[in-house]
Design a protein around this motif. Sequence first.
Motif, PDB file in Angstrom:
ATOM      1  N   ALA A  63       0.362   5.350   8.390  1.00  0.00           N
ATOM      2  CA  ALA A  63       1.470   5.554   7.450  1.00  0.00           C
ATOM      3  C   ALA A  63       2.317   6.718   7.945  1.00  0.00           C
ATOM      4  O   ALA A  63       2.036   7.882   7.607  1.00  0.00           O
ATOM      5  CB  ALA A  63       0.945   5.820   6.040  1.00  0.00           C
TER       6      ALA A  63
ATOM      7  N   VAL B   2       3.610   1.381   6.018  1.00  0.00           N
ATOM      8  CA  VAL B   2       2.238   1.671   5.590  1.00  0.00           C
ATOM      9  C   VAL B   2       1.393   0.441   5.892  1.00  0.00           C
ATOM     10  O   VAL B   2       1.580  -0.608   5.276  1.00  0.00           O
ATOM     11  CB  VAL B   2       2.175   2.024   4.089  1.00  0.00           C
ATOM     12  CG1 VAL B   2       0.728   2.341   3.681  1.00  0.00           C
ATOM     13  CG2 VAL B   2       3.090   3.203   3.764  1.00  0.00           C
TER      14      VAL B   2
ATOM     15  N   ALA C 289       5.734   5.845   1.174  1.00  0.00           N
ATOM     16  CA  ALA C 289       5.961   4.557   0.520  1.00  0.00           C
ATOM     17  C   ALA C 289       6.596   3.579   1.505  1.00  0.00           C
ATOM     18  O   ALA C 289       7.428   3.969   2.326  1.00  0.00           O
ATOM     19  CB  ALA C 289       6.859   4.733  -0.696  1.00  0.00           C
ATOM     20  N   PRO C 290       6.251   2.288   1.394  1.00  0.00           N
ATOM     21  CA  PRO C 290       6.752   1.306   2.364  1.00  0.00           C
ATOM     22  C   PRO C 290       8.165   0.814   2.087  1.00  0.00           C
ATOM     23  O   PRO C 290       8.825   0.306   2.977  1.00  0.00           O
ATOM     24  CB  PRO C 290       5.740   0.169   2.249  1.00  0.00           C
ATOM     25  CG  PRO C 290       5.264   0.244   0.833  1.00  0.00           C
ATOM     26  CD  PRO C 290       5.240   1.711   0.501  1.00  0.00           C
TER      27      PRO C 290
ATOM     28  N   LEU D 197       9.976   7.240   3.288  1.00  0.00           N
ATOM     29  CA  LEU D 197       9.872   5.797   3.457  1.00  0.00           C
ATOM     30  C   LEU D 197       9.372   5.536   4.867  1.00  0.00           C
ATOM     31  O   LEU D 197      10.044   5.868   5.854  1.00  0.00           O
ATOM     32  CB  LEU D 197      11.229   5.123   3.245  1.00  0.00           C
ATOM     33  CG  LEU D 197      11.795   5.171   1.825  1.00  0.00           C
ATOM     34  CD1 LEU D 197      13.122   4.425   1.769  1.00  0.00           C
ATOM     35  CD2 LEU D 197      10.822   4.594   0.818  1.00  0.00           C
TER      36      LEU D 197
ATOM     37  N   LEU E 105       4.700  11.655  -0.948  1.00  0.00           N
ATOM     38  CA  LEU E 105       4.498  10.220  -1.140  1.00  0.00           C
ATOM     39  C   LEU E 105       4.969   9.497   0.111  1.00  0.00           C
ATOM     40  O   LEU E 105       6.107   9.681   0.552  1.00  0.00           O
ATOM     41  CB  LEU E 105       5.288   9.723  -2.346  1.00  0.00           C
ATOM     42  CG  LEU E 105       5.346   8.190  -2.527  1.00  0.00           C
ATOM     43  CD1 LEU E 105       3.950   7.619  -2.773  1.00  0.00           C
ATOM     44  CD2 LEU E 105       6.298   7.806  -3.649  1.00  0.00           C
TER      45      LEU E 105
ATOM     46  N   SER F 180       0.860  -1.181   0.000  1.00  0.00           N
ATOM     47  CA  SER F 180       0.000   0.000   0.000  1.00  0.00           C
ATOM     48  C   SER F 180       0.895   1.228   0.000  1.00  0.00           C
ATOM     49  O   SER F 180       1.985   1.213   0.577  1.00  0.00           O
ATOM     50  CB  SER F 180      -0.906   0.025   1.241  1.00  0.00           C
ATOM     51  OG  SER F 180      -1.740  -1.124   1.282  1.00  0.00           O
ATOM     52  N   ASP F 181       0.445   2.292  -0.660  1.00  0.00           N
ATOM     53  CA  ASP F 181       1.174   3.553  -0.654  1.00  0.00           C
ATOM     54  C   ASP F 181       0.173   4.687  -0.538  1.00  0.00           C
ATOM     55  O   ASP F 181      -1.010   4.510  -0.832  1.00  0.00           O
ATOM     56  CB  ASP F 181       2.037   3.703  -1.913  1.00  0.00           C
ATOM     57  CG  ASP F 181       1.190   3.839  -3.169  1.00  0.00           C
ATOM     58  OD1 ASP F 181       0.424   2.894  -3.473  1.00  0.00           O
ATOM     59  OD2 ASP F 181       1.278   4.867  -3.849  1.00  0.00           O
TER      60      ASP F 181
ATOM     61  N   VAL G   9       6.738   4.456  -8.011  1.00  0.00           N
ATOM     62  CA  VAL G   9       5.649   5.435  -7.928  1.00  0.00           C
ATOM     63  C   VAL G   9       6.182   6.838  -8.196  1.00  0.00           C
ATOM     64  O   VAL G   9       5.543   7.646  -8.880  1.00  0.00           O
ATOM     65  CB  VAL G   9       4.948   5.348  -6.556  1.00  0.00           C
ATOM     66  CG1 VAL G   9       3.856   6.411  -6.447  1.00  0.00           C
ATOM     67  CG2 VAL G   9       4.346   3.964  -6.347  1.00  0.00           C
TER      68      VAL G   9
ATOM     69  N   VAL H 182       9.139   0.576  -4.092  1.00  0.00           N
ATOM     70  CA  VAL H 182       7.842   1.203  -4.346  1.00  0.00           C
ATOM     71  C   VAL H 182       8.020   2.702  -4.567  1.00  0.00           C
ATOM     72  O   VAL H 182       7.438   3.287  -5.487  1.00  0.00           O
ATOM     73  CB  VAL H 182       6.868   0.924  -3.182  1.00  0.00           C
ATOM     74  CG1 VAL H 182       5.613   1.795  -3.311  1.00  0.00           C
ATOM     75  CG2 VAL H 182       6.481  -0.542  -3.154  1.00  0.00           C
ATOM     76  N   ALA H 183       8.845   3.334  -3.733  1.00  0.00           N
ATOM     77  CA  ALA H 183       9.071   4.772  -3.867  1.00  0.00           C
ATOM     78  C   ALA H 183       9.654   5.115  -5.231  1.00  0.00           C
ATOM     79  O   ALA H 183       9.262   6.106  -5.860  1.00  0.00           O
ATOM     80  CB  ALA H 183       9.995   5.255  -2.754  1.00  0.00           C
TER      81      ALA H 183
END
Length: 201
Positions: A88, A74, A51-52, A71, A49, A36-37, A60, A56-57
């Motif tokens: 988050a 999340v 991000a987990p 980071l 943003l 999930s983000d 995205v 992902v970062a």
Amino acid sequence: MTTRLRFDGWILGTGTTSGTRVVLGHWPRSPLGPFSDVMVQRPDGHRVLLAPTAEVAEFVGATYSFDEVRLVEVAVDRSDPRAWTLTAGPLQLRATVGRRPALGRLLRLVPAPLARRPAWVGLIDAPARLLTGLRTRGSAGNGRTEWYGVQDLHRLATVTASWDGEPLGAVAPVQPPVTFGFGSVPPDPSVVRVTTTVQVP
């Protein structure tokens, strides 16, 4: 030569009376594994943003535009089928799911395999823009193209959220629209069932 990547899950979008707007992507099935983000736009327009992972970062962040990337862990809890609970980093959010409006009922009439196909999504882009002001297909960052295959929609009945412990206020329309990419989420706070296809050059 291009590659198409498919992300299958949900997008929850809401505004708050403080002016902060939140877009949560919850992806149980994706090329990056389940994740999930969260994309957050603050009242002054600052885009964050949450991000987990670095992977992902990076993905995205290359598809959308942000002023800041963090980071953080999340965590999404959907043990109650009528509610979403999100933690988050600085953001805490709980949303209760309301009714399915006429648009949601219409979306459910389209067979899911068809609704997910980029060719179909591209075909309905113009009618979607005319009827809702939203886009289903467009150019993303770094030469990428994106298709949103929406299959269902529910309104959000209530939202309780805070940022760094400060309450963000009650649920409110997503106004002004968020500016992470070529399109926004519905102006009425909602959660949509969606398959997002990203074409990467």
